[in-house]
Design an enzyme around this catalytic site. Structure first.
Site, PDB file in Angstrom:
ATOM      1  N   LYS A 100       1.112  -1.167  -0.053  1.00 47.97           N
ATOM      2  CA  LYS A 100      -0.351   0.091   0.085  1.00 47.97           C
ATOM      3  C   LYS A 100       0.918   1.607  -0.337  1.00 47.97           C
ATOM      4  CE  LYS A 100      -2.243   2.255   2.713  1.00 47.97           C
ATOM      5  NZ  LYS A 100      -2.285   3.769   2.583  1.00 47.97           N
ATOM      6  N   GLU A 130      10.910   1.237   9.842  1.00 48.67           N
ATOM      7  CA  GLU A 130      11.916   2.898   9.450  1.00 48.67           C
ATOM      8  C   GLU A 130      11.501   3.988   9.851  1.00 48.67           C
ATOM      9  OE1 GLU A 130      14.654   2.333   8.719  1.00 48.67           O
ATOM     10  OE2 GLU A 130      15.059   0.299   8.549  1.00 48.67           O
ATOM     11  N   CYS A 158      13.538  11.969   5.224  1.00 46.88           N
ATOM     12  CA  CYS A 158      13.214  11.125   6.924  1.00 46.88           C
ATOM     13  C   CYS A 158      14.688  11.600   6.855  1.00 46.88           C
ATOM     14  CB  CYS A 158      13.206  10.003   7.156  1.00 46.88           C
ATOM     15  SG  CYS A 158      13.751   8.879   5.783  1.00 46.88           S
ATOM     16  N   GLU A 166       9.626  16.113  15.690  1.00 45.18           N
ATOM     17  CA  GLU A 166       9.528  15.617  13.924  1.00 45.18           C
ATOM     18  C   GLU A 166       9.158  16.498  13.192  1.00 45.18           C
ATOM     19  OE1 GLU A 166       8.917  12.692  11.582  1.00 45.18           O
ATOM     20  OE2 GLU A 166      10.746  12.558  10.556  1.00 45.18           O
TER      21      GLU A 166
HETATM   22  P1  NDP Z   1       2.363   7.849   8.293  1.00 46.63           P
HETATM   23  O1  NDP Z   1       2.920   7.105   8.970  1.00 46.63           O
HETATM   24  O2  NDP Z   1       1.085   8.549   8.288  1.00 46.63           O
HETATM   25  O3  NDP Z   1       2.330   6.796   7.077  1.00 46.63           O
HETATM   26  C1  NDP Z   1       3.313   6.354   6.445  1.00 46.63           C
HETATM   27  C2  NDP Z   1       2.433   4.542   5.698  1.00 46.63           C
HETATM   28  O4  NDP Z   1       1.302   3.960   6.806  1.00 46.63           O
HETATM   29  C3  NDP Z   1       0.778   5.475   4.784  1.00 46.63           C
HETATM   30  O5  NDP Z   1       0.665   4.799   3.395  1.00 46.63           O
HETATM   31  C4  NDP Z   1       0.157   5.494   5.288  1.00 46.63           C
HETATM   32  O6  NDP Z   1      -1.540   5.055   4.747  1.00 46.63           O
HETATM   33  C5  NDP Z   1       0.355   4.056   5.958  1.00 46.63           C
HETATM   34  N1  NDP Z   1      -0.420   3.738   7.664  1.00 46.63           N
HETATM   35  C6  NDP Z   1      -1.723   4.962   8.540  1.00 46.63           C
HETATM   36  N2  NDP Z   1      -2.008   4.273   9.493  1.00 46.63           N
HETATM   37  C7  NDP Z   1      -1.885   2.815   8.913  1.00 46.63           C
HETATM   38  C8  NDP Z   1      -2.274   1.414  10.052  1.00 46.63           C
HETATM   39  N3  NDP Z   1      -2.907   1.936  11.561  1.00 46.63           N
HETATM   40  N4  NDP Z   1      -1.852   0.923  10.116  1.00 46.63           N
HETATM   41  C9  NDP Z   1      -1.004   0.634   8.625  1.00 46.63           C
HETATM   42  N5  NDP Z   1      -0.832   1.805   8.090  1.00 46.63           N
HETATM   43  C10 NDP Z   1      -0.376   3.018   8.166  1.00 46.63           C
HETATM   44  O7  NDP Z   1       4.020   8.938   7.311  1.00 46.63           O
HETATM   45  P2  NDP Z   1       3.636   9.867   6.336  1.00 46.63           P
HETATM   46  O8  NDP Z   1       2.982   8.838   4.998  1.00 46.63           O
HETATM   47  O9  NDP Z   1       3.398  10.871   6.671  1.00 46.63           O
HETATM   48  O10 NDP Z   1       5.164   9.698   6.320  1.00 46.63           O
HETATM   49  C11 NDP Z   1       6.046  10.944   6.662  1.00 46.63           C
HETATM   50  C12 NDP Z   1       6.932   9.763   7.647  1.00 46.63           C
HETATM   51  O11 NDP Z   1       7.940   8.591   7.106  1.00 46.63           O
HETATM   52  C13 NDP Z   1       8.281  11.090   8.612  1.00 46.63           C
HETATM   53  O12 NDP Z   1       8.373  10.809  10.068  1.00 46.63           O
HETATM   54  C14 NDP Z   1       9.515  10.355   8.031  1.00 46.63           C
HETATM   55  O13 NDP Z   1      10.379  10.843   8.989  1.00 46.63           O
HETATM   56  C15 NDP Z   1       9.003   9.142   8.043  1.00 46.63           C
HETATM   57  N6  NDP Z   1       9.895   8.608   6.772  1.00 46.63           N
HETATM   58  C16 NDP Z   1      11.059   7.445   7.499  1.00 46.63           C
HETATM   59  C17 NDP Z   1      11.880   7.324   6.872  1.00 46.63           C
HETATM   60  C18 NDP Z   1      13.058   5.848   7.661  1.00 46.63           C
HETATM   61  O14 NDP Z   1      13.748   5.047   6.629  1.00 46.63           O
HETATM   62  N7  NDP Z   1      13.513   5.742   8.516  1.00 46.63           N
HETATM   63  C19 NDP Z   1      12.197   7.362   4.800  1.00 46.63           C
HETATM   64  C20 NDP Z   1      11.009   8.264   4.685  1.00 46.63           C
HETATM   65  C21 NDP Z   1       9.864   8.814   5.401  1.00 46.63           C
HETATM   66  P3  NDP Z   1      -1.956   6.857   4.882  1.00 46.63           P
HETATM   67  O15 NDP Z   1      -1.112   7.702   4.001  1.00 46.63           O
HETATM   68  O16 NDP Z   1      -3.162   6.404   4.159  1.00 46.63           O
HETATM   69  O17 NDP Z   1      -2.313   7.241   6.287  1.00 46.63           O
END
Ligand code: NDP
Length: 480
Positions: free
Chosen positions: A173, A248, A282, A384
């Site tokens: 997803k 991550e 990130c 963050e």
């Molecule tokens: P989110 O945690 O909001 O979402 C990440 C993904 O998880 C999306 O596809 C989201 O769907 C989905 N999701 C949300 N809730 C659930 C759930 N309960 N169960 C399963 N999946 C779920 O992150 P963001 O999209 O806002 O991304 C930004 C974040 O990602 C920042 O904190 C950044 O630091 C981190 N990041 C970390 C990296 C790393 O390698 N450590 C690299 C890049 C980013 P939906 O969008 O529909 O909510």
């Protein structure tokens, strides 16, 4: 309006309920396509397809899996311009960045794992000529890959590629905020002849479609990249089911600049590490610590170069910072700028929403923002923000710089600028981050493991570790 479709069992299909929601172009603040509002029923269909496909895919010779994956990588390269435009339209980033970074890296991810799998090996030990012990890796089964909105196709493929190369089948997803490149990717998988059910892509909201992936009993491992708060929810669900988990998560990365650095390089790279992709990487260094004797000179050069950055239409080749990915995120970043003021910070550059004209008049833009005068313990320096906002603080000693650097609950990445080799190694050893760059930033070798410490994550991705993550490991002892 264009309707995106789920990719289930090799076909592009509507969600079970027939419901869609709008996909917003953040540069215009307007909807431009419709996204399947999938839920547990779609995830169930995708998982059934992936389960059926597993027996054949997991026993397909690695070289045949490799050929198909390489075909997909070549198709990404063929469609570079179209994919870069889609990534920019969905996410708000400058199209030039998508062309130079996101899309080439997506192809590189797939090429890397398509070829890495050809060189996988396992350990064998002869035990005192009495026994042979060997380690066997077998694909874990159907796996779930969930990715965020900041580097959409880049991070999506980074999860999917090792899973498919290892012989797993996948239910994936993408973020609902940036689904377009994953949809175009599914069409490329069809064109490349990826067998039905090997990869399934379910679009929709995280709390619904994402959560259904995490909860599904047949999905044996979850590879997740996203925020720390979401990571906690996923761990709470998947932990008691004993699923393999790779998380991550977020970061609050220190960028430590010593007075003996190569000044020009430190400033220009810090501009990149602060504001690339609107600060929505990130690995961006959002807290800059500068040795006091260099502090004023650094501030002047850094603000001058920040002022010169162009915030504009992502489709304009001259744009340095495009749109913030969503209205909700725009408001979050702006609220942190207000918080910084309340906490006593001084905005020395930027700090305001940008109103553009023409097609971007209702888009989500923020000036690159530089803040000074805050303590390392305040919320602005602890939480963050994930936008074009950096704080700068002076430090007097190496020890003090380390206290500041290590003072957050995060531990994803860090950057150190010094020409003193001994100091570089000494400080790198003490900074609690999963990846440390010395005199550079975002320089990646895909063979190296990647991942965070503390609340930045659990598990390592990248290199052979990612292939191993998607396998069950077994030791076999044969008595001679
Ligand atoms: P989110 O945690 O909001 O979402 C990440 C993904 O998880 C999306 O596809 C989201 O769907 C989905 N999701 C949300 N809730 C659930 C759930 N309960 N169960 C399963 N999946 C779920 O992150 P963001 O999209 O806002 O991304 C930004 C974040 O990602 C920042 O904190 C950044 O630091 C981190 N990041 C970390 C990296 C790393 O390698 N450590 C690299 C890049 C980013 P939906 O969008 O529909 O909510």
């Amino acid at each position: 309006m264009q309707k995106l479709l789920n990719y289930i069992n090799g076909e592009l299909v509507n969600p079970v309920t027939g419901n869609f929601f709008e996909n917003i172009n953040p540069a215009e603040g307007k909807p431009y396509s419709l996204v399947p509002d999938s839920g547990a029923a779609d995830v169930a269909l995708a998982t059934e397809a992936a389960t059926r496909a597993f027996a054949a895919w997991s026993t397909t010779p690695a070289k045949n899996r490799s050929v198909i994956l390489l075909k997909i990588a070549a198709l990404i390269e063929r469609d570079l311009d179209q994919l870069a435009l889609a990534e920019s339209t969905d996410q708000g980033k400058p199209v030039a960045l998508a062309k130079a970074l996101d899309i080439p890296r997506a192809a590189a991810n797939i090429r890397f794992y398509a070829t890495a799998i050809l060189h996988e090996s396992a350990h064998t030990h002869f035990t005192d000529n009495d026994a042979i012990n060997y380690t066997q890796h077998t694909p874990v089964g159907v796996v779930g890959c969930i990715s965020p909105w900041n580097l959409p196709l880049y991070l999506f493929t980074w999860k999917i590629a090792p899973a498919l190369a290892a012989g797993c089948t996948v239910v994936a997803k993408p973020s609902e905020i940036t689904p377009m490149t994953a949809y175009l990717f599914s069409r490329l998988c069809v064109e490349a002849g990826l067998p039905a059910g090997v990869l399934n892509i379910v679009h929709g909201y995280g709390a619904k479609a994402g959560q259904a992936i995490v909860e599904h009993a047949e999905i044996k491992a979850i590879s997740f990249t996203g925020g720390t708060a979401t990571g906690k929810i996923i761990a709470a669900t998947a932990g008691p089911m004993f699923k393999k988990l790779s998380l991550e998560l977020g970061g609050k990365n220190p960028n430590i600049i010593f007075a003996d650095c190569d000044f020009e390089k430190a400033v220009s790279t810090s501009i990149q590490s602060s504001f690339a992709n609107q600060g929505e990487i990130c690995l961006c260094g959002s807290r800059i610590f500068v040795e006091r004797s260099l502090y004023q000179k650094f501030i002047e050069a850094f603000t001058t170069q920040t002022k010169a950055l162009v915030v504009g239409d992502p489709l304009n080749e001259k744009t340095n910072l495009g749109a913030i990915a969503s209205e909700a995120h725009l408001n979050k970043v702006l609220s942190y700028i207000e918080l910084a003021k309340k906490e006593g910070g001084t905005i020395i550059q930027g700090g305001k929403q940008v109103k553009l004209s023409g097609r971007c008049a209702t888009g989500y833009f923020i000036e690159p923002t530089v803040i000074t005068g805050l303590s390392h313990t305040c919320r602005t320096n602890q939480e963050e923000i994930f936008g074009p906002v950096v704080t700068i603080m002076p430090f007097d000693t190496e020890e003090e710089a380390l206290v500041y650097a290590n003072s957050t609950p995060y531990g994803l990445a860090a950057t150190i600028w010094t020409e003193n080799l001994k100091r570089a190694h000494r400080v790198a050893a003490e900074v609690k981050s999963g990846i440390i760059w010395v005199n550079c930033w975002l320089f990646r070798d895909l063979r190296t493991p990647f991942g965070g410490m503390k609340q930045s994550g659990v598990g390592r991705e990248g290199g052979f570790e990612a292939l191993r993550f998607f396998t069950d490991e077994k030791n076999v002892c044969v008595k001679l």
